[in-house]
Design an enzyme around this catalytic site. Structure first.
Site, PDB file in Angstrom:
ATOM      1  N   SER C  10       0.835  -1.210   0.242  1.00 53.03           N
ATOM      2  CA  SER C  10       0.370   0.345  -0.481  1.00 53.03           C
ATOM      3  C   SER C  10       0.813   0.924  -0.498  1.00 53.03           C
ATOM      4  O   SER C  10       0.161   2.052   0.276  1.00 53.03           O
ATOM      5  CB  SER C  10      -0.675  -0.721   1.709  1.00 53.03           C
ATOM      6  N   GLY C  11       2.124   1.206  -0.070  1.00 57.01           N
ATOM      7  CA  GLY C  11       2.741   2.256   0.029  1.00 57.01           C
ATOM      8  C   GLY C  11       3.334   2.349  -1.462  1.00 57.01           C
ATOM      9  O   GLY C  11       2.895   2.158  -2.481  1.00 57.01           O
ATOM     10  N   TYR C  12       3.950   3.650  -1.982  1.00 60.94           N
ATOM     11  CA  TYR C  12       4.468   4.583  -3.244  1.00 60.94           C
ATOM     12  C   TYR C  12       5.262   3.753  -4.070  1.00 60.94           C
ATOM     13  O   TYR C  12       4.777   3.290  -5.272  1.00 60.94           O
ATOM     14  CB  TYR C  12       4.337   5.777  -2.857  1.00 60.94           C
ATOM     15  N   CYS C 146      17.680   5.738  -3.783  1.00 56.60           N
ATOM     16  CA  CYS C 146      16.328   6.000  -5.222  1.00 56.60           C
ATOM     17  C   CYS C 146      18.539   7.161  -5.771  1.00 56.60           C
ATOM     18  O   CYS C 146      18.346   6.889  -7.027  1.00 56.60           O
ATOM     19  CB  CYS C 146      16.220   6.526  -5.258  1.00 56.60           C
ATOM     20  N   ASN C 309      12.510   8.124  -9.118  1.00 49.06           N
ATOM     21  CA  ASN C 309      12.714   7.547  -7.925  1.00 49.06           C
ATOM     22  C   ASN C 309      11.808   6.292  -7.747  1.00 49.06           C
ATOM     23  O   ASN C 309      12.337   5.517  -6.770  1.00 49.06           O
ATOM     24  CB  ASN C 309      13.118   8.391  -6.392  1.00 49.06           C
TER      25      ASN C 309
END
Lengths: 342, 342, 342, 342
Positions: C10-12, C146, C309
């Site tokens: 559920s994170g980016y 990143c 990123n």
């Protein structure tokens, strides 16, 4: 392989056409025409295509023979160009506003005099959701305007079923890419950044398209907001006498009309950040998202539709129409779903 | 009342000069010169001034007699203009880059040949924090470049005290208003929006100014980031032999140099969102915020300085210099503190 | 079909993993694990995936058997999680910072004490350009940070050939998605919008990764700028004694190292808007663009590297590593080229 | 000197109140109340005020005696607070939504049950343009909501003269600062950035205020767009039977009503970038700009009004009301004209 040519290939919609066609398994780009950038590399203008192509732009006179030509130019250029190049291609897909209206008087009212009004009637509207059957055989296709497409997709089922009164208002919001690549002071970053610019409070051209497609009386305003891509239309409708506009009814109606559509999604949730259509998550995708809110007390509803003005509002819709015309799977080359967050 | 004239009044720095001078209790604007907008209302170009003035732009030949003239034009225009108008005013404050460097060879290296190199030596640097005394009597004042001013204010105390090695690097980030009001494709919203554009990775012109003001060897890059206003410089320094760079020392040093300065604030906090200088809260204000971080292990430090490129990096600094020159309270007309949130 | 599971779905970065894996022809997503959103639909959190999947998040204990598990969680969670789930999967690809450093002391210095330091040595760095061979057999893969990935790709050829002095500085600029989905006041739109926030002026964690990968002494700052996605690193290097850094040499060197790489592009043009790497046209793509500028006079160069990123700085790099590990074509599922304009 | 206290001083409107009151020559801030930040420095939360004040926030129980108290809190907090502190001050100016509606049933419909409905009738609307006379003696003042204020100022002359049909629609667009300083996922930069978020398609609370002030039937939607500050309302009206809505008539009407108003500007030009009201050039200022477009064919008009939601939509309007109440020049402390470009 379908041999494709693109006029206006150094513009924003032209660039997106190139991106989509380069990723399309059944298309070969024969010519990317640009009057201003002829002989320069395509990726010098569209840097996202570095590594995807070694193509260079060519001058208009150097265009090769094509199965399909896309014209992504201004209406005035298109009116000159289309009669000249019509013989070079079986299928012509115009993305300008020059051939969207069938009625000459309406055209004159919103755009000025037409060069070749006799051609207006030859074009089929390039909206698969409403003209799929005609598109399978169309040799002249006119892709709808970005805001017009969003608004028409939202209104079409309600208008077709006679559920709403004929007078509707549309408030359109658009990103800056809709103005094209022209270096005008109005498009300067320092002026356009963070703007809420009502550049057309009344009588936006796209209202004529929506009126033509739906039979409704349309009043459309247009406001530039801070975004590069994206169109959102907020539409106010009222229930026709005897009709009922509630959430359940609208959900059922949209499902009936669009349940099988690959690029229309119904987005009308009770909760959540993205409970109504929002353009930013559609960037790069061919989706048009449609949502609604109803007021059971007074019979009004607000419809919201969103899309990427350069894709479902232009290049993606054009490729979808091409797929239909050439008998290919409709979603070919249009698989990118959009991003989150973005 | 000081009678003031502004050349380049339809530009971005020119517009800010008008805003500040209109709000200044001791100044009357005699002429707002614009070659391109002569006879149009000032507020047709600078809409924030609606209701504040009925002034119209005038052509260069129609400028009236002034006590002070500000020239907010490009370096090449300034080199032509300054010799022509010098007799019309006692005090001339130039905001172009045309008279910032004293050394002709340096000027040629960074800008090209100078028109009137004999004038280079006549200008006093319009930075009150380092040239206040000279400014009280200066008739020719050259206001520093935006990034140069931020970087010099941060470096000056360290360089003056010999605390750092002579080689420093500066990474400058700027908003789009620094490019001026020119409608070029590079300033198009759709291209410039969300950019991280390293438009000058080496040898940015402002490095010559910082070198001249500090005696250091400066390497400066410049990157356009998403903002209309604002400059931030991140500067890397190393302790000179025998010197010590720690937080306490830097805090003491900056307090010594800038404790009495009305428009320099030291911002170097341990916690919080805005613990180092950030341009966005400086928009419209005449502050330069300076902060730092030190590494006790290896003797390096990072300095951060921020300002509004159009104000402390241009018009506000010019007004502050004017106040000093005319014996007025230095902060007159410069009271706006900036906004939060913004 | 490769059976894949994603922790932190559920994170980016987790969401981007889902997007890429859903579009991957040889992968089936078995479980999308989220402790906070278990049993909710994936597209309620990642609205771009509406219509692409009916998957729901599951709780950690409900994860199924997988051929590969991606852990897109925080370093502290990863240190707890990895030992617990190691037996459930042959291949584990960690996207946290928890297993990027091999040296325990370095880890402690930048992150604090490690839970299971004995595992640090087991992970192969998930950077195909430098570790392709090891990745073909790696069962534990740690995807680089990143900024670290961008900087390392730019520095690696120069460092490997001994062309530069060991001390380099890196100025990293990042969009807001790097902070993850946490609702903290520092990530509030009103505070973060338009920011130039030097949140880590010295000793950013990623400098330890770059040092480990290149053998150089690295000083890295990090600044949040206005963008959701995107990382750009500006790197200053100096020629080693006897070495020469000029444009021709760097171009040749990068071509030697990266000429065959599918996701590294050399972008160092004399003219044009996008003549150096810029993240915005990389949004959604797996490219890392690398450019440079050299100063023949003093032997310094500035390297610029950019990527998304969340993709080449996370999910895309992870999928590329998975493709290598499972013997698939390396570009599978990673074909999206990025957009222009955007 | 007027002794002033501010509740909610760590919020966004509270911060702007502090900025304006600090710059006000006749006001002394006695207490800046914040329950969450008590004893911390004001400039730790509002960094733009560094150097302007050494004030610290105080807890509610520590508020001193005041001539005027501003309550910049949520409606639910205001309903609790106002009865408790009413005795501490002669003049109370509430900026919450808690006391804007006079009709209890309407309040309940839009906000839920009121705590102290008996106080609803005691408050005078803090809109100088429509309630100047009452404000000279008012001890309880309720400042209008941001969108309500913009829309009411645009509609008031038309409604008062009976020129329009009673049914109007309002499309409001707002920046993110309208959501306040709450760290909620909906306000995360990565989610909110670039949004066109129809967060309230129907029945926005402010429609009840506009209806109360104008006697019209109002339907209002609200959309969050990319901006921190700023409100714009686009309003659709139709001519009443026998009335005529054309440009000349509207210009005359607005001049009659607002010609003497210091903070209302009529912006309806034929050409130019800023020919209709736009919030970005109003940031920090107390202006409400009003413009219009008319369609002579069908008797409809579009009104556009813009303001800074935190200033003319909150703090500035409150200070203007205070100036009137205390017999001061109405523009005192409100001289900042806004910026361009920005």
């Amino acid at each position: 392989m379908i041999r494709a040519g693109v006029y206006g290939a150094s513009g924003y919609i032209g660039g997106e056409l190139l991106r989509l066609l380069l990723g399309h398994p059944d298309v070969e780009i024969v010519s990317a025409v640009s009057t201003t950038r002829a002989r320069r590399r395509v990726d010098s203008v569209h840097p996202n295509l570095r590594g995807s192509t070694d193509l260079c732009f060519c001058a208009p006179e150097d265009i090769g023979d094509c199965d399909v030509i896309f014209t992504a130019v201004s209406p005035s250029v298109a009116m000159e160009l289309v009669p000249q190049i019509a013989h070079r291609t079986r299928v012509l897909i115009d993305l300008s506003g020059g051939f969207r209206l069938r009625d000459r008087a309406e055209f004159t009212r919103y755009y000025g005099e037409h060069n070749c009004p006799e051609l207006l009637g030859e074009f089929v509207t390039g909206r698969p959701e409403t003209h799929r059957k005609e598109l399978t055989e169309a040799d002249r296709i006119s892709v709808p305007g970005c805001m017009a497409n969003a608004a028409t997709l939202a209104l079409h089922p309600l208008a077709a079923e006679g559920l709403i009164r004929p007078e509707v208002t549309i408030d359109g919001r658009v990103g800056s890419s809709g103005s094209g690549v022209t270096a005008d002071i109005m498009n300067l970053h320092a002026e356009r950044s963070g703007a809420m610019r009502v550049f057309k409070p009344q009588r936006h051209r796209h209202e004529a398209e929506v009126a033509q497609s739906t039979g409704l009386t349309v009043r459309m305003s247009a406001t530039g907001v801070e975004a590069v891509r994206g169109v959102q239309t907020l539409i106010r409708v009222s229930a026709a006498d005897g009709a009922r506009l509630d959430d359940r009814e609208l959900r059922r109606l949209y499902r009936d009309y669009y349940g099988g559509e690959p690029f229309v999604r119904i987005v009308a949730q009770k909760r959540g950040l993205y409970r109504l259509p929002e353009p930013k998550i559609l960037i790069g995708s061919n989706y048009c998202d449609i949502g609604f809110s109803t007021d059971p007390e007074d019979g009004t509803a607000v419809l919201v539709a969103a899309l990427d003005n350069l894709v479902k509002g232009g290049s993606g819709n054009a490729v979808q129409a091409m797929n239909i015309r050439f008998g290919l799977p409709e979603t070919l080359g249009l698989g990118f779903p959009g991003l989150h967050p973005v």
